[in-house]
Each structure stands twice: as C-alpha cells, then as structure tokens.
Design a protein around this motif. Sequence first.
Motif, mmCIF file in Angstrom:
data_model
loop_
_atom_site.group_PDB
_atom_site.id
_atom_site.type_symbol
_atom_site.label_atom_id
_atom_site.label_comp_id
_atom_site.label_asym_id
_atom_site.label_seq_id
_atom_site.Cartn_x
_atom_site.Cartn_y
_atom_site.Cartn_z
ATOM 1 N N LEU B 157 0.828 -1.212 0.000
ATOM 2 C CA LEU B 157 0.000 0.000 0.000
ATOM 3 C C LEU B 157 0.857 1.254 0.000
ATOM 4 O O LEU B 157 0.401 2.321 -0.373
ATOM 5 C CB LEU B 157 -0.931 -0.001 1.217
ATOM 6 C CG LEU B 157 -2.219 -0.801 1.058
ATOM 7 C CD1 LEU B 157 -3.014 -0.763 2.344
ATOM 8 C CD2 LEU B 157 -3.055 -0.267 -0.084
ATOM 9 N N GLY B 158 2.109 1.130 0.438
ATOM 10 C CA GLY B 158 2.991 2.292 0.429
ATOM 11 C C GLY B 158 3.254 2.807 -0.967
ATOM 12 O O GLY B 158 3.513 3.985 -1.162
ATOM 13 N N LYS B 159 3.167 1.918 -1.943
ATOM 14 C CA LYS B 159 3.434 2.328 -3.312
ATOM 15 C C LYS B 159 2.167 2.744 -4.058
ATOM 16 O O LYS B 159 2.232 3.139 -5.227
ATOM 17 C CB LYS B 159 4.117 1.183 -4.065
ATOM 18 C CG LYS B 159 5.570 0.989 -3.658
ATOM 19 C CD LYS B 159 6.195 -0.190 -4.373
ATOM 20 C CE LYS B 159 7.594 -0.448 -3.837
ATOM 21 N NZ LYS B 159 8.099 -1.751 -4.260
ATOM 22 N N VAL B 160 1.023 2.588 -3.399
ATOM 23 C CA VAL B 160 -0.240 2.949 -4.042
ATOM 24 C C VAL B 160 -0.406 4.462 -3.990
ATOM 25 O O VAL B 160 -0.186 5.079 -2.946
ATOM 26 C CB VAL B 160 -1.419 2.251 -3.336
ATOM 27 C CG1 VAL B 160 -2.747 2.764 -3.856
ATOM 28 C CG2 VAL B 160 -1.339 0.754 -3.561
ATOM 29 N N ASP B 161 -0.786 5.028 -5.103
ATOM 30 C CA ASP B 161 -0.876 6.483 -5.189
ATOM 31 C C ASP B 161 -2.302 6.968 -4.985
ATOM 32 O O ASP B 161 -2.539 7.956 -4.290
ATOM 33 C CB ASP B 161 -0.355 6.932 -6.559
ATOM 34 C CG ASP B 161 -0.464 8.431 -6.729
ATOM 35 O OD1 ASP B 161 0.058 9.135 -5.850
ATOM 36 O OD2 ASP B 161 -1.079 8.878 -7.707
ATOM 37 N N THR B 162 -3.258 6.292 -5.568
ATOM 38 C CA THR B 162 -4.642 6.757 -5.537
ATOM 39 C C THR B 162 -5.546 5.650 -5.022
ATOM 40 O O THR B 162 -5.401 4.491 -5.427
ATOM 41 C CB THR B 162 -5.089 7.160 -6.954
ATOM 42 O OG1 THR B 162 -4.113 8.035 -7.497
ATOM 43 C CG2 THR B 162 -6.431 7.850 -6.921
ATOM 44 N N VAL B 163 -6.450 6.012 -4.142
ATOM 45 C CA VAL B 163 -7.392 5.037 -3.606
ATOM 46 C C VAL B 163 -8.788 5.404 -4.078
ATOM 47 O O VAL B 163 -9.240 6.538 -3.877
ATOM 48 C CB VAL B 163 -7.357 5.018 -2.060
ATOM 49 C CG1 VAL B 163 -8.290 3.941 -1.527
ATOM 50 C CG2 VAL B 163 -5.963 4.779 -1.561
#
Lengths: 160, 290
Positions: B157-163
């Motif tokens: 999740l640290g690399k996820v940019d947009t949720v």
Amino acid sequence: VAVAWEGRDKVETSRIYKEYRGKRALNPSERKKRLKPLNDLFSMAECCLIADTIQFFKDNKIDYCPANTVSDVLSAIRDTHISGDFHRIVANNPELYFDPTPHLETVLTNLKDAGKHLIFARYVLDINNSQLFLFLTDQTNLITVVSFTVTHHFGTSMQE
Amino acid sequence: MEMNMALLFSQLLLLVFTSTTTTTTTAFVPASLSPIKNKNNYYAKTKITTTKTRTILHAADLDVDITNIANSSDTSNNGGVTNNNNNNNPVPLPTDMLELPRHSKQGVNGVLVETEELLRTMHKHSRHVDQKDVKRSMTPTSNSHYDKIFANTYVDLGKVDTVGFDYDYTLVHYTEELLELLYDMALTRLVNDRHYPPEMLQSGLKYDPFFSIRGAYQMKMIVIYATFSLFLPHPHRDCHYHHRAQVLLLIKRLVGLHIYHTHTKWLSHGRDVIKLKHREYIKNIEANVR
C-alpha cells in the motif's frame, strides 16, 4: 421456481407446476425471459410495490395484466431515480437516510496523511453523489482533499 | 546472452520431441484384406493403432541454473563446478526472474529475502529428489498450524498512489427510510404519470420491510458455511472442494440440513457481507451446537 406470490397471497404449488409445464426448473434462456432478479439495493422497495399494486387490484376486483403491471412499476421506480428528485431529497436529509459509519474518519484521515489521492470509483458523473460526499467530508473534515478530487474528475469526464 | 537463448531453445525442442507418445491413424483397407467380411465388397473402414513407449515429463526435468544471483552464497561454489562438468545442463536464468520485488517497508523486505533463500534451497534440494518415489498426500497434515491467520499482505500500500471508493454500501450505508421514500415516490409517479387509480394513494399503502428479504437463501447458506468453518482447523477454512465436502458432512450431521454440492459452488462466490444481524445468527448457531 420454489415459491411464488401473487400480490400478498402465496401461489399454490399445483399452479406453479401448471405454469411451468410440470417442472419447476427453468433453463437459463427461459429464466432470463420469464424472471427478473430483484437483487439490487432498491429491489426490496420494487418488490413490495409490485406486490401491493397487484393486491390492490385483486382486493378491488379490477382486471389487470400482470406483466404490464410489473413493467409499469419497474419503470416508475426507474423514472424516480432518473428524475433526480429522489437523490435530491436524500442528499438534503442525510441525517435521516444515512447510517453513521463509525471508523470512516480514521480511515480517510490516515489515507490523506499518507499522501494518497482519494477518488470515487463509480458514480463520478452523478452530481447528487458528489453532494452526498461533500456532506460526508464535512463531517470528517476532509473537504479540501475530496472536493478537489471530485472537481478534478468532473473536469476530465467533461473533456471526454 | 544469445548463446543462452539458443541453448534454452534447443532444450525445449528436445522436450517436445521426446514427449511424442501415442498415434492413432485411420486408413482405408480393401474389404478382401480386412478381417470383417463385407457383403457388397465395399471398402471397410478399419482402425490401425500404433503405440509407442511413453516418456513422462516432470517439472524437475526442466533443469535451470540459478547461479546467476549475485549474493547467493549456497550455489556460488557448487553450482559453478556442476555447470562446468555438465555440458548439456543448466541454463542460467536472468537475475530479475530469480528475485522477488522489494517492499517499501524494511520489515517486509526481511521476509522477502528469507523467502527468496527458501525458494533457492527448495530448488537445489528438488534436484536430488526422484519425483517418482515421492508419495504426496492430498489431505492436510494433522500437525499444521491451527491458530494462525494468513493475510495477503503482499500488496504494498505504500506504493499505491490513488485510492478509489465505491459509494453505495462502502462509504455510506442507508437506513430503512430510504426505501420508504422510494416506495412512496414511485407510487405517486404510478398514479400521476401512468394513470393508475388515485385510490391507491388514499388506501394507506406503505413499504413493508418484512415482506421480502434480500438474498436470504444465499445468506443462510453463507452463514451456516462460515459458522461451521469456524470450528474447523485452519486448512479446512479454505474453500477447496474436498474440504468443503467435509464441512457439508458436518453440517448434515449436526443440523440435519442437506446442502448440495451445486450450492457450494457459488457459495464461495457470495458477495454479500455478513452484517450485524447475521452475526447474531451465527452466535445462535454456535450456542446450539455447543
């Protein structure tokens, strides 16, 4: 077909057998033609309204065509959605129509603090939903982030 | 690099050719030659079958070399020696195929490194095992870890940019009043737009939340299944078919309710979330069973 109701009265098994030619199982194409799944969020209201309308006709001895009644009720529900009045009333009375979501604020704040962009996955074009979301963010003090993303999305979808 | 590719390709070709097995050919044979007597002297259709010896391929036959890895301590010495001795065998794989992607958290990286090491040793050991002699049981072993929860934490999740969020029933849950409102508005529309009898408005029609239950059948199945799988040790909590059969047997024995296998197929696909109401339902079942 396991159980059937006509209005508020249960249909006898013998009649179900007669309707479906001696067997209650339907093949997929026939099922698609004869049955409509009411599995939506709003289908409980649809289902109840269909049953009540037919029961009203039966009580008052009014002749009716079942298929037409069902299609009328379903299109009435659809029109209610499309007209936007329904969404507007819900958006204006959030306290009445929304269940509180307890940990939403924590989750959204955590995500915001971690520098994530928050967007809607669906219904981005629906103005009413953005109003609802603004209300929601008002509660959770996250207006800036979310209103920005909403407008941003409106911009892109307008261009498309 | 080109040399390696060529080697790999030739090995694959070899595999394809050795795996040729049984051929069935159909030929037309004159009736006089065939053992079947034909009245009209027509050509009779006879099947000729030729069988060759079958060579079975195993996964372990695809021998690859992992000496490519920069910091692999265990294979650097031995692997080099074997590579020189065997001319036909291993093909070194590219490095990026042999390393797991790194996580943004250091703690997770430790686990990934350990897993890499484990995989390498597994690969090394698997070469010494003759697949034909190994007997593997399909049932879970009795000494497996009962009270451990395995979560899929590999998504970084640290690399996820947009949720992105869905709206209905994820961010917002609605009250019963919503359906009442929809019912009333649709009824008014029915009378005004579609000229249904105006008496319908005065007759006190109202939304009845107890008339229909949404997804009741499915929900019941899911709840029962979930409840019973709670009692079982971890391997049984999976939705594998053979485990499922055991769960179903248990349910049948305890509750006297028969669930058919066809139901269980879509049982695992149940999308509805078990809500508070149904949690109480689970509690009731638990109480009854105990």
